[in-house]
Scaffold this active site. Sequence first.
Site, mmCIF file in Angstrom:
data_model
loop_
_atom_site.group_PDB
_atom_site.id
_atom_site.type_symbol
_atom_site.label_atom_id
_atom_site.label_comp_id
_atom_site.label_asym_id
_atom_site.label_seq_id
_atom_site.Cartn_x
_atom_site.Cartn_y
_atom_site.Cartn_z
ATOM 1 N N CYS A 170 -5.387 -9.442 2.299
ATOM 2 C CA CYS A 170 -6.591 -8.669 2.628
ATOM 3 C C CYS A 170 -7.791 -9.512 3.044
ATOM 4 C CB CYS A 170 -6.978 -7.789 1.438
ATOM 5 S SG CYS A 170 -5.777 -6.494 1.071
ATOM 6 N N PHE A 229 -7.997 0.360 -2.149
ATOM 7 C CA PHE A 229 -8.706 -0.753 -2.774
ATOM 8 C C PHE A 229 -7.841 -1.368 -3.880
ATOM 9 C CE2 PHE A 229 -11.930 2.141 -1.111
ATOM 10 C CZ PHE A 229 -12.692 1.282 -0.342
ATOM 11 N N VAL A 248 0.831 -1.206 0.000
ATOM 12 C CA VAL A 248 0.000 0.000 0.000
ATOM 13 C C VAL A 248 0.861 1.251 0.000
ATOM 14 C CG1 VAL A 248 -1.750 1.309 1.263
ATOM 15 C CG2 VAL A 248 -1.915 -1.181 1.119
ATOM 16 N N ASN A 285 -14.352 -5.701 1.260
ATOM 17 C CA ASN A 285 -13.566 -6.929 1.207
ATOM 18 C C ASN A 285 -14.362 -8.142 1.666
ATOM 19 O OD1 ASN A 285 -11.367 -5.711 0.097
ATOM 20 N ND2 ASN A 285 -10.069 -5.835 1.897
#
Length: 433
Positions: free
Chosen positions: A260, A152, A11, A208
């Site tokens: 995730c 995302f 990220v 998610n």
Amino acid sequence: MKITVVGTGYVGLVSGTCFSELGNEVICVDKIEEKVNMLKGGDIPIYEPGLKELVQKNQAEGRLSFTTDLEDAVKKSEVVIIAVGTPSSESGAANMSYVYTVAEEVGQAIGSDFKVVVNKSTVPIGTAEEVKRIILEKNNTADVSVCSVPEFLREGSAVSDTFNPDRVIIGTECERARKTLIELHKPLTDQILLTDVRSSEMIKYASNAFLATKISFINEIANICDAYGADVVDVAKGMGLDDRIGPKFLQAGLGYGGSCFPKDTKALIHLAEEKAYEPQLLYAVKDINDRQYQRVIHQLNGIFGEDTKGLKVALLGLAFKPNTDDMRDAPSLKIIEEVTELGMEVVAYDPIAIERTQELIGDKINYAKNVTETLQDADVVILVTEWDEFKQLSPAAIKEQVRRPVVIDGRNVFDPNQMKEAGFIYHGVGRQV
């Protein structure tokens, strides 16, 4: 705009690099000096298509830099983005120690100038409030707004996802911070949703968990298709044509993995339980996924019975998905554990993830240099990760190398009819042969 990004994982590194590509001055901060030196040299610690080239380009053009000095970076920046890990704890809750440690350090570094602090890590509801409390505890005169802008990104297409987002969610009650974050993200998309902070934090978990639900749902349908001789590929196609459902995330297989879905589903379950609510649907989603890999073991037992000792398994793919070397919650690790306990010898190949796998399990299995070497004299081929080079394999090419024509296709890559015509014992996931 001057930005500090704390954390250089998927990220942080992707977000920081892409923001620099948009013309911002970005300082990426990490505590690990070896990692920072690697990045300064233009190398990256993760595999992500297109990222290395962007890192090198923006460093050369002076918009992207790397440091271990958080205090200096914070003082130079208008926006501080927290992008450190929130791994699962034993209870399933998100481990917030890294985020809160950064909050303490930001509080110690922050001066009197107004700063926008952004939680981009996936965090429980209420985290922004706690981060602000920690910062003010360290510096009660700090002029700071703590906001939530969840990411995302999909591993394997993270750069493209950053530049072409479906939406940007900005959670804040501060008008000044809202304007700053709109200005930062406006070059990426006009689809910007403004919410309160807590709703923004929940959107990430809800998104998610919903995608994980679709995966577990189609896997459950696939298992029923196996029992009744229906074909889940046709079933998913028919379902996906309904625009209320859509075709995405309806590919049956061995279940979800990565950084995730497993972590965030467990964290959302924990959040619900903390408020004395039992999320029955999420329990089922997790349970289905936890046992989905066992379809491979069930199929092996159906083919070979108890006579598995000494059989050679050719394992095609190790990473949890293509175009990444991420082994977190990869189904391959569970399959390896089971088949080696059955006395089978495993030879595995993955275009990218062999080194990561060796770090995790060492020489528990053998590693091949290419597909041909993997298939040589195999008694059974198990396809785990749908890399393009595996999709291009013909039944004839496989049959030429193996000892026995047996394929367990965990990602429904091959055509069942072609495999049957070539003389294979073939098992997909919910496929009719």
